[in-house]
Design a protein around this motif. Structure first.
Motif, short mmCIF file in Angstrom:
data_model
loop_
_atom_site.label_atom_id
_atom_site.label_comp_id
_atom_site.label_asym_id
_atom_site.label_seq_id
_atom_site.Cartn_x
_atom_site.Cartn_y
_atom_site.Cartn_z
N ILE A 1 8.75 2.35 7.59
CA ILE A 1 8.06 1.54 6.58
C ILE A 1 8.97 1.28 5.38
O ILE A 1 8.84 0.25 4.70
CB ILE A 1 6.73 2.20 6.15
CG1 ILE A 1 5.85 1.16 5.44
CG2 ILE A 1 6.95 3.41 5.26
CD1 ILE A 1 4.42 1.62 5.21
N ILE A 2 9.91 2.18 5.13
CA ILE A 2 10.90 1.94 4.06
C ILE A 2 11.77 0.73 4.43
O ILE A 2 12.01 -0.17 3.62
CB ILE A 2 11.78 3.18 3.83
CG1 ILE A 2 10.93 4.38 3.41
CG2 ILE A 2 12.85 2.89 2.77
CD1 ILE A 2 10.15 4.18 2.15
N ASP A 3 12.25 0.71 5.68
CA ASP A 3 13.08 -0.41 6.14
C ASP A 3 12.30 -1.71 6.10
O ASP A 3 12.83 -2.76 5.69
CB ASP A 3 13.58 -0.14 7.55
CG ASP A 3 14.56 1.02 7.63
OD1 ASP A 3 15.14 1.36 6.58
OD2 ASP A 3 14.72 1.60 8.72
N PHE B 1 0.76 4.22 -2.67
CA PHE B 1 0.58 5.59 -2.19
C PHE B 1 1.69 6.49 -2.72
O PHE B 1 1.45 7.62 -3.18
CB PHE B 1 0.57 5.58 -0.66
CG PHE B 1 0.50 6.94 -0.02
CD1 PHE B 1 -0.65 7.71 -0.12
CD2 PHE B 1 1.58 7.43 0.70
CE1 PHE B 1 -0.72 8.96 0.48
CE2 PHE B 1 1.52 8.67 1.31
CZ PHE B 1 0.37 9.44 1.20
N ASN B 2 2.92 5.99 -2.66
CA ASN B 2 4.07 6.75 -3.17
C ASN B 2 3.89 7.07 -4.66
O ASN B 2 4.17 8.19 -5.11
CB ASN B 2 5.35 5.93 -2.96
CG ASN B 2 6.60 6.70 -3.28
OD1 ASN B 2 7.09 7.48 -2.46
ND2 ASN B 2 7.16 6.49 -4.47
N GLU B 3 3.40 6.10 -5.41
CA GLU B 3 3.21 6.29 -6.85
C GLU B 3 2.13 7.32 -7.13
O GLU B 3 2.29 8.19 -8.01
CB GLU B 3 2.87 4.95 -7.50
CG GLU B 3 3.12 4.90 -9.00
CD GLU B 3 4.59 4.98 -9.35
OE1 GLU B 3 4.90 5.21 -10.54
OE2 GLU B 3 5.44 4.80 -8.46
N ARG C 1 -5.01 0.83 4.02
CA ARG C 1 -5.05 1.88 3.01
C ARG C 1 -4.40 3.13 3.60
O ARG C 1 -4.72 3.52 4.73
CB ARG C 1 -6.47 2.19 2.56
CG ARG C 1 -6.53 3.35 1.54
CD ARG C 1 -7.91 3.53 0.96
NE ARG C 1 -8.27 2.39 0.13
CZ ARG C 1 -9.45 2.26 -0.47
NH1 ARG C 1 -10.37 3.19 -0.31
NH2 ARG C 1 -9.69 1.20 -1.22
N ILE C 2 -3.52 3.73 2.86
CA ILE C 2 -2.85 4.96 3.31
C ILE C 2 -3.53 6.14 2.62
O ILE C 2 -3.65 6.17 1.40
CB ILE C 2 -1.35 4.92 3.00
CG1 ILE C 2 -0.69 3.75 3.75
CG2 ILE C 2 -0.68 6.23 3.39
CD1 ILE C 2 0.79 3.60 3.49
N ARG C 3 -3.97 7.10 3.43
CA ARG C 3 -4.72 8.25 2.91
C ARG C 3 -4.04 9.55 3.31
O ARG C 3 -3.72 9.78 4.49
CB ARG C 3 -6.15 8.26 3.45
CG ARG C 3 -6.99 7.07 3.05
CD ARG C 3 -8.44 7.31 3.40
NE ARG C 3 -8.98 8.48 2.71
CZ ARG C 3 -10.23 8.89 2.81
NH1 ARG C 3 -11.08 8.24 3.59
NH2 ARG C 3 -10.65 9.94 2.15
N ALA C 4 -3.80 10.41 2.35
CA ALA C 4 -3.28 11.74 2.63
C ALA C 4 -4.33 12.55 3.39
O ALA C 4 -5.53 12.43 3.13
CB ALA C 4 -2.93 12.45 1.32
N ILE C 5 -3.88 13.36 4.34
CA ILE C 5 -4.80 14.23 5.07
C ILE C 5 -4.39 15.70 4.96
O ILE C 5 -5.11 16.57 5.47
CB ILE C 5 -4.90 13.83 6.56
CG1 ILE C 5 -3.53 13.89 7.23
CG2 ILE C 5 -5.52 12.46 6.70
CD1 ILE C 5 -3.58 13.68 8.74
N ASP C 6 -3.28 15.98 4.32
CA ASP C 6 -2.82 17.37 4.18
C ASP C 6 -2.48 17.61 2.71
O ASP C 6 -1.62 16.92 2.15
CB ASP C 6 -1.58 17.61 5.05
CG ASP C 6 -1.22 19.08 5.15
OD1 ASP C 6 -1.43 19.81 4.15
OD2 ASP C 6 -0.73 19.52 6.20
N GLU D 1 0.82 -1.21 0.00
CA GLU D 1 0.00 0.00 0.00
C GLU D 1 0.86 1.26 0.00
O GLU D 1 0.53 2.26 -0.65
CB GLU D 1 -0.93 0.00 1.21
CG GLU D 1 -1.76 1.25 1.37
CD GLU D 1 -2.64 1.56 0.18
OE1 GLU D 1 -2.94 2.76 -0.04
OE2 GLU D 1 -3.02 0.63 -0.56
N PHE D 2 2.00 1.23 0.70
CA PHE D 2 2.88 2.39 0.69
C PHE D 2 3.48 2.62 -0.69
O PHE D 2 3.62 3.77 -1.13
CB PHE D 2 4.00 2.23 1.73
CG PHE D 2 4.87 3.45 1.85
CD1 PHE D 2 4.44 4.56 2.57
CD2 PHE D 2 6.10 3.51 1.22
CE1 PHE D 2 5.22 5.69 2.67
CE2 PHE D 2 6.89 4.64 1.31
CZ PHE D 2 6.46 5.74 2.04
#
Length: 340
Positions: A251-253, A191-193, A222-227, A187-188
């Motif tokens: 989360i990268i690691d 989200f990054n894409e 699910r990762i959601r932007a809030i800003d 999911e990250f």
């Protein structure tokens, strides 16, 4: 590592964007504006359940204005949630109004409480910023998430986006038993894409939430932007890639340990394909949005020039040459999704 050192400029809603907002039922006549909420006469620091300063302040209004102010806030909530049907507010009360003094748009957060079951909800009232509105619309069109918001003159009303704040999740839950690391990291990647394609910047862990949904035998994320303040503003491409933020390192690691390069590439292609499908479905709407955005001023000229060079090098193309605005750059970036 991308570091944003200067406070972003706030750009007003201009006529072309206002026409779009009216066409798609985002613009409404509201009983109060953002500036009306600035008439508070007292405030107190707000602390969380663990007695930590939240950096928000609870504000209080003069007795002569309080009832009228709270009634207007209930009406706004009805417009946001029920198309203005006030019958849904009979058992609701405005529990609290908080002010965030450090945000770009100095938002007010309104807590609405249900008197019957003590459940509560939030919404936000902000000084409208055109960049943020373009970010909200692009999120609504290009992501799997629907966004509810309203504008009125230079006032912006936003719904609360529920989820576990990314920084809190990384601190408390990323190592807990039952976590599915592959699903979370997948999911990250997606989200990054999405952030990079539509040029949404500043997505460090405090600016997104993680929505956790248990299924009968698995957990979904699910990762959601809030800003959305940093929509198409900065001139460096790394600002639009959450993978480069130090705050997202946990989360990268984790992703490095559970995902292969082939899997990452697969998820990137999948997300671009999904965005291309959403663009085809919303072809008329995205065309109307871009008609406004491509002629709007939402970033300094030097940032536009710098980002053109960065994206040309990244993709190994020259198609971003000739872009005059951030809207032009976003349009060319979306074109690349439909081409590939």
């Amino acid at each position: 590592m991308p570091i944003i050192t200067r406070k972003k400029l706030v750009y007003p809603i201009r006529s072309t964007l206002r026409t779009y907002l009216t066409q798609y039922n985002r613009e409404h006549n509201l009983p109060i504006q953002y500036t009306d909420l600035l008439r508070y006469d007292n405030s107190a620091a707000l602390f969380d359940k663990r007695n930590r300063d939240t950096l928000w302040e609870t504000v209080y209004y003069p007795a002569s204005e309080a009832n009228e102010m709270l009634s207007a806030l209930k009406q706004i909530y009805a417009i946001l949630k029920a198309d203005g049907d006030m019958s849904v507010t009979g058992h609701l009360t405005i529990d609290r109004v908080d002010l965030c003094c450090y945000g770009n748009t100095s938002p007010f957060r309104v807590r609405v409480r249900n008197l019957v079951n003590d459940n509560f909800d939030y919404f936000y009232i902000k000084n409208a910023d055109a960049s943020r509105i373009y970010g909200l619309e692009l999120e609504h069109i290009l992501s799997p998430n629907r966004i509810s918001y309203l504008t009125s003159n230079q006032t912006l009303i936003e719904e609360h986006i529920a989820g576990i704040p990314g920084d809190m999740f990384f601190e408390q839950r990323i190592n807990e038993e039952g976590l599915n690391p592959v699903r979370l990291c997948k999911e990250f990647v997606k989200f990054n894409e999405r952030c990079f394609v539509r040029l949404l910047g500043d997505m460090h862990s405090s600016n997104f939430v993680i929505d956790v949904t248990p299924d009968f035998d698995e957990v979904y994320y699910r990762i959601r932007a809030i800003d959305f303040d940093q929509q198409s503003y900065e001139g460096r491409k790394s600002v639009y890639m959450p993978q480069y933020y130090r705050q997202n390192q946990p989360i990268i690691d984790l992703g490095t340990s559970v995902l292969t390069p082939e899997s990452v590439r697969q998820y990137q292609i999948e997300e671009r394909s999904l965005m291309a499908g959403r663009l085809r479905v919303e072809q008329a709407r995205i065309g109307d949005l871009m008609a406004a955005m491509r002629f709007d001023l939402i970033a300094p000229e030097e940032n536009v020039t710098s980002l053109i060079d960065s994206l040309n090098r990244h993709y190994g193309v020259s198609r971003f040459d000739g872009c005059r605005t951030m809207g032009d750059i976003v349009w060319r970036s979306l074109e690349l999704v439909t081409i590939h």
